[in-house]
Design a protein around this motif. Structure first.
Motif, PDB file in Angstrom:
ATOM      1  N   THR A  37       4.922 -16.664 -30.055  1.00 43.46           N
ATOM      2  CA  THR A  37       4.206 -17.825 -30.570  1.00 43.46           C
ATOM      3  C   THR A  37       3.615 -17.431 -31.924  1.00 43.46           C
ATOM      4  N   GLU A  38       3.212 -18.429 -32.707  1.00 47.82           N
ATOM      5  CA  GLU A  38       2.608 -18.126 -34.006  1.00 47.82           C
ATOM      6  C   GLU A  38       1.322 -17.318 -33.835  1.00 47.82           C
ATOM      7  N   THR A  39       0.528 -17.677 -32.841  1.00 52.85           N
ATOM      8  CA  THR A  39      -0.717 -16.951 -32.602  1.00 52.85           C
ATOM      9  C   THR A  39      -0.433 -15.495 -32.246  1.00 52.85           C
ATOM     10  N   LEU A  40       0.545 -15.272 -31.393  1.00 52.47           N
ATOM     11  CA  LEU A  40       0.885 -13.911 -30.992  1.00 52.47           C
ATOM     12  C   LEU A  40       1.412 -13.109 -32.177  1.00 52.47           C
ATOM     13  N   ASP A  41       2.226 -13.726 -33.019  1.00 52.24           N
ATOM     14  CA  ASP A  41       2.732 -13.042 -34.208  1.00 52.24           C
ATOM     15  C   ASP A  41       1.578 -12.599 -35.112  1.00 52.24           C
ATOM     16  N   GLN A  42       0.603 -13.454 -35.290  1.00 56.91           N
ATOM     17  CA  GLN A  42      -0.545 -13.109 -36.129  1.00 56.91           C
ATOM     18  C   GLN A  42      -1.332 -11.939 -35.544  1.00 56.91           C
ATOM     19  N   MET A  93      -3.662 -10.339 -25.322  1.00 58.04           N
ATOM     20  CA  MET A  93      -2.900 -11.256 -26.167  1.00 58.04           C
ATOM     21  C   MET A  93      -2.169 -12.298 -25.327  1.00 58.04           C
ATOM     22  N   PRO A  94      -1.868 -13.455 -25.924  1.00 59.30           N
ATOM     23  CA  PRO A  94      -1.101 -14.466 -25.192  1.00 59.30           C
ATOM     24  C   PRO A  94       0.340 -13.997 -24.996  1.00 59.30           C
ATOM     25  N   PRO A  95       1.050 -14.562 -24.029  1.00 60.62           N
ATOM     26  CA  PRO A  95       2.433 -14.137 -23.785  1.00 60.62           C
ATOM     27  C   PRO A  95       3.380 -14.703 -24.830  1.00 60.62           C
ATOM     28  N   PRO A  96       4.561 -14.088 -24.962  1.00 64.82           N
ATOM     29  CA  PRO A  96       5.606 -14.687 -25.796  1.00 64.82           C
ATOM     30  C   PRO A  96       6.153 -15.937 -25.127  1.00 64.82           C
ATOM     31  N   GLN A  97       6.933 -16.708 -25.895  1.00 63.21           N
ATOM     32  CA  GLN A  97       7.554 -17.905 -25.332  1.00 63.21           C
ATOM     33  C   GLN A  97       8.736 -17.560 -24.426  1.00 63.21           C
ATOM     34  N   ILE A 142      10.700 -13.859 -34.033  1.00 59.50           N
ATOM     35  CA  ILE A 142      11.702 -13.164 -33.234  1.00 59.50           C
ATOM     36  C   ILE A 142      11.384 -11.677 -33.219  1.00 59.50           C
ATOM     37  N   ALA A 143      11.266 -11.112 -32.037  1.00 56.37           N
ATOM     38  CA  ALA A 143      10.841  -9.710 -31.912  1.00 56.37           C
ATOM     39  C   ALA A 143      11.890  -8.908 -31.154  1.00 56.37           C
ATOM     40  N   ARG A 144      12.304  -7.807 -31.748  1.00 58.61           N
ATOM     41  CA  ARG A 144      13.202  -6.861 -31.081  1.00 58.61           C
ATOM     42  C   ARG A 144      12.589  -5.477 -31.237  1.00 58.61           C
ATOM     43  N   GLY A 145      12.366  -4.802 -30.117  1.00 59.37           N
ATOM     44  CA  GLY A 145      11.699  -3.502 -30.162  1.00 59.37           C
ATOM     45  C   GLY A 145      10.206  -3.597 -29.890  1.00 59.37           C
ATOM     46  N   THR A 146       9.670  -4.815 -29.874  1.00 57.95           N
ATOM     47  CA  THR A 146       8.262  -5.001 -29.535  1.00 57.95           C
ATOM     48  C   THR A 146       8.071  -4.788 -28.034  1.00 57.95           C
TER      49      THR A 146
END
Length: 201
Positions: free
Chosen positions: A86-91, A105-109, A62-66
């Motif tokens: 996504t897990e990949t994007l978080d990494q 980078m891949p997009p968020p969900q 969960i991203a807020r401010g990203t």
């Protein structure tokens, strides 16, 4: 407030920019624009939603401010009120120097925007209802929510053939999220989150 720079900045310039303050900027047509203060209601809705997602989504996703880089005639960077990664994007973001989802980078969900008050055709309306759906669709974000307290509606857009198909939810209607079907929320619960100390059941 717009910040004058010697030349128009690229995304790479923006990612490397540091003026020694905590001011957050968006890059608009190659120019730094300081982000205005967020409406308290917008913040409350976004924070309340985090709690609703937590039973189904790990906090790390969960991203807020990203921020996210977009392709637009003018805007280079957007800052959604809330995103689910996504897990990949978080990494990838964990390894990056800034919390910015670049084009590589891949997009968020999911991206969520809470609309600030404004008439049809106003800057706020155009940004969230017209510009961002085009930009987020181009980035391949599968689902986009528009939460509009002024108009008492939650729009959930599903990306289909390069554009969002929106379904509107109002009042006690249960929202339908194709990406997160386990969510058990009504439009009214979302729209009234954090207002007057109200507790949503």
């Amino acid at each position: 407030m717009t910040i004058a720079t010697p030349r128009r900045m690229s995304l790479e310039d923006y990612l490397n920019y540091d003026d020694g303050t905590d001011t957050r900027y968006e890059l608009v047509d190659g120019v730094l624009v300081a982000m205005g203060n967020e409406k308290r209601l917008n913040e409350k809705i976004a924070l309340w939603l985090i709690g609703q997602f937590l039973p189904w989504v790990p906090l790390d996703l969960i991203a807020r401010g990203t921020q996210i880089a977009v392709q637009s005639p003018s805007v280079t960077i957007r800052t959604p009120d809330l995103m689910v990664l996504t897990e990949t994007l978080d990494q990838l973001l964990t390894q990056a120097s800034q919390s910015v989802i670049t084009h590589e980078m891949p997009p968020p969900q999911l991206a969520i925007e809470v609309v600030s008050p404004g008439a049809v055709g106003s800057e706020n309306y155009q940004r969230d209802y017209v510009q961002k759906p085009i930009e987020y669709a181009a980035r391949g974000i599968p689902e986009y929510w528009i939460i509009d307290p002024e108009r008492a509606v939650v729009l959930i857009g599903l990306l289909q053939e390069g554009r969002y198909q929106f379904q509107a939810f109002r009042g006690s209607e249960a929202i339908v999220s194709p990406t997160f079907p386990a969510l058990n929320l009504t439009a009214s619960q979302i729209l009234k989150a954090g207002q007057d100390g109200e507790v949503n059941q």
